[in-house]
Design an enzyme around this catalytic site. Sequence first.
Site, PDB file in Angstrom:
ATOM      1  N   ASP A 290       0.828  -1.210   0.000  1.00  0.00           N
ATOM      2  CA  ASP A 290       0.000   0.000   0.000  1.00  0.00           C
ATOM      3  C   ASP A 290       0.862   1.259   0.000  1.00  0.00           C
ATOM      4  OD1 ASP A 290      -1.666   2.033   2.146  1.00  0.00           O
ATOM      5  OD2 ASP A 290      -2.765   1.200   0.450  1.00  0.00           O
TER       6      ASP A 290
ATOM      7  N   GLU B 108       1.378  -0.155  -4.950  1.00  0.00           N
ATOM      8  CA  GLU B 108       0.412   0.874  -5.348  1.00  0.00           C
ATOM      9  C   GLU B 108       1.135   2.219  -5.397  1.00  0.00           C
ATOM     10  OE1 GLU B 108      -1.994   2.544  -2.376  1.00  0.00           O
ATOM     11  OE2 GLU B 108      -3.719   2.887  -3.681  1.00  0.00           O
TER      12      GLU B 108
ATOM     13  N   ASP C  80     -10.736   1.450  -3.992  1.00  0.00           N
ATOM     14  CA  ASP C  80     -10.677   2.909  -3.871  1.00  0.00           C
ATOM     15  C   ASP C  80     -11.397   3.605  -5.016  1.00  0.00           C
ATOM     16  OD1 ASP C  80      -7.342   2.703  -2.560  1.00  0.00           O
ATOM     17  OD2 ASP C  80      -9.187   3.195  -1.479  1.00  0.00           O
TER      18      ASP C  80
END
Length: 900
Positions: free
Chosen positions: A679, A704, A787
């Site tokens: 992340d 990410e 998201d």
Amino acid sequence: MSTVPIEPLLHHSPLRRTSLNGARTFLPSSLNLRCHFTSKKLHSIGRGIASGNSLGFLSSERRRSIAIRASSSDTAVVETTSQSDDVIFNENFPVQRIDKAEGKIYVRLKKVKENDWELSVGCSLPGKWILHWGVSYVGDTGSEWDQPPEDMRPPGSLAIKDYAIETPLEKLSEGDSFHEVTINLNLESSVAALNFVLKDEETGAWYQHKGRDFKVPLLDDVPDDGNLIGSKKGFGALGKLSNIVVKPDEPGADVQEKGKSSSGSTKEGKGLEEFYEEMPISKHVAGDNSVSVTARKCPETSKNIVSIETDLPGDVTVHWGVCKNGNKKWEIPAEPHPEETSLFKNKALRTRLQRKDDGNGLSGLFSLDEELEGLCFVLKLNENTWLNNRGEDFYVPFLTSAALPVESKAAQVSGKTPKTNQEVSDSGFTAEIITEIRNLAIDISSHKNQKTNVKEVQENILQEIEKLAAEAYSIFRSTTPAFTPESDLESEDEKPEIKISSGTGSGFEILCQGFNWESHKSGRWYQELQEKADELASLGFTVLWLPPPTESVSPEGYMPKDLYNLNSRYGTIDELKETVKRFHKVGIKVLGDAVLNHRCAHFKNSNGVWNLFGGRLNWDDRAVVADDPHFQGRGNKSSGDNFHAAPNIDHSQDFVRKDIKEWLCWMREEVGYDGWRLDFVRGFWGGYVKDYMDASKPYFAVGEYWDSLSYTYGEMDYNQDAHRQRIVDWINATSGAAGAFDVTTKGILHAALQKCEYWRLSDPKGKPPGVVGWWPSRAVTFIENHDTGSTQGHWRFPGGKEMQGYAYILTHPGTPAVFFDHIYSDYRSEIASLLSLRNRQKLHCRSEVNIVKSERDVYAAIIDEKVAMKIGPGHYEPPSGSQNWSVAVEGRDYKVWETS
């Protein structure tokens, strides 16, 4: 866009506007309007004329008579007298076109005498070129640079800290566009390789080789990271020089065929061979032009006469319509129309501007009825460049219009030509960093005379200097590059071997995101997933991405607290272990979502700030970066961007890295995770990720790295090289130990599908325009996640077009990821068909793409010569021939074929 000469672009002078005084004859259109314009005193109507950039609504004090004579054709011929007609609009719009100039970077190694060699680096494009370089010494490990010996540094070189040198390239001769620098090499030195990048100080752009530094090996055993230049045991990027065309008057013309020096020897000293190699380079050069628009009203004929003039080069077409009924919706006016006017899909007209009699520019004349309220138009330059007025249509309001004066905006390039963005100077940032380093150096000097713990203080200061240097280097790495490799970072000839790598897995992986933003609410998500294991395996998925497993302040798991507490809103640690085992039984690998950038604290410090941690990893505020003002950390400055909702972890601390590596290894052993989804990796340096991957040895890992694409005045730019370069740089910092989500491709798919601009799906070199076009094996493609979609919807894929997105990513190289919500939706059967096709045809992360069509309403490609696909409403059918194509999957605005 085609290649254009450099010198005319750099020294282009705008067309001098011809005076409106005196008689002029226009013959650009079928109207043959011959108007004699006389000087006139102009008065503003409505509000005053503000400046040269504001639109002028003008009237004249004098009028002129007009007579219409008959013509044998259906075209009206209008003659005017010396009386002036009313000028109702007069504006000069500056426009900027962007041309791509192409050239080459060349590297030449030449023997001078025994043990003495010369390395020359040059560039054929004009610019202020700087060689930013350093060396690797014998015995060095890793990819860090060192400064070269003093005798290697050419005159004019400047030292950059302790790891690099900057040397300006000089023109070979006056009036020559070639710039070159020569470095003297002595084989008796301990230098193993020379590393460099090239910088154009005029634009601030850095030029690399396949997303990495150029590296010239001087020894045979220099590690090959895919960026080597030269003849190391014959592996050179271009092979023998007999394959390279060098003109006699160009640099390097004196170099003979690779491996055959002028002395006749083929290998000297440290195994060196003379070589000459070229790499393509391109830069975008702005050309300033103008579009001049004048509208006049002829009272006797009740016509609005609009003149459009421009100094733009080449063929220019006016794509236009008229407005009425109080809106700017384009409509087609009644005939007659100007010459060389064609109808475009019953929605607009296209009129080609004509060359002026004196040859200076183009012009067109349009005669429109009085009741019309205005003229809307855009310009098409050549085949693939559109010019508009700063993201909007050019609009010419007529005097009878209800429209009010509107302030003029500079016209900008739109469409399939990259838009220019005002580059933000980094000089302010770098100046601050340099100042801080100087102050710290003064601190070191002052502490030498003190009897305190000098060593500890100096070590702390040196650590701070190291972090500041890393920050400056990150600015250098993030600068927009204009150099893209001629081929993928992976060779297209590479065969799909089953070779496991943490950045690729087997190369044939298909990822399923196994949750959405609401999955935690059931309290038993792990158990629900276990029930779907057989189903997901039958669909063809090979990897499952699970949500964050740790205790978290937020129920979704992205605000972790105690990393060793794996009882979360998704279920208990035992349920998590059972879920991993269940998917292993059906042959699916499992990724854990590791949030390493930030961590929520357990306790407050003496100032009431939450920055002290509990649990097994009971870190103090030294584990928190120092440059986030919210959490008063005592660590070093962050090596990335801060996430301000929680304390950002300082990965430069040895104890932090040691604890994280132990935690990841514990997760692999205790839970059974096969790899990681990482992340917010923008928050810390990719080199730390490599350290973590080396320790935990994942089967597959993906980061990410998320930031904004390039936009100009609210419209997405065609060229997204700067965006994908930042992602590639991060992957490169991990040494390829992790892939990255291809955010670039998702963004371009948004624009292409939403606006029917499918030409966006091919970059200037005919490759896919995202990370998948540069480093396909490390690109994890996706169209939606927890998201962007789900109930958050931060960046939702264009509605109703999801299957076009999946038709793209499930047939193209890269590792495709499918969102959980889409699997369990009406798209399920179509996605299943595409998954089956990908597995059946053995498409993989390095599959070869041949883009055969990228137009306004259709994109088509052939993959590995065995799958053909098209998306968009336009037509495409694969070529008939030796291959027998049959339809495999089709749906709304997409179709996929396979060979049988």
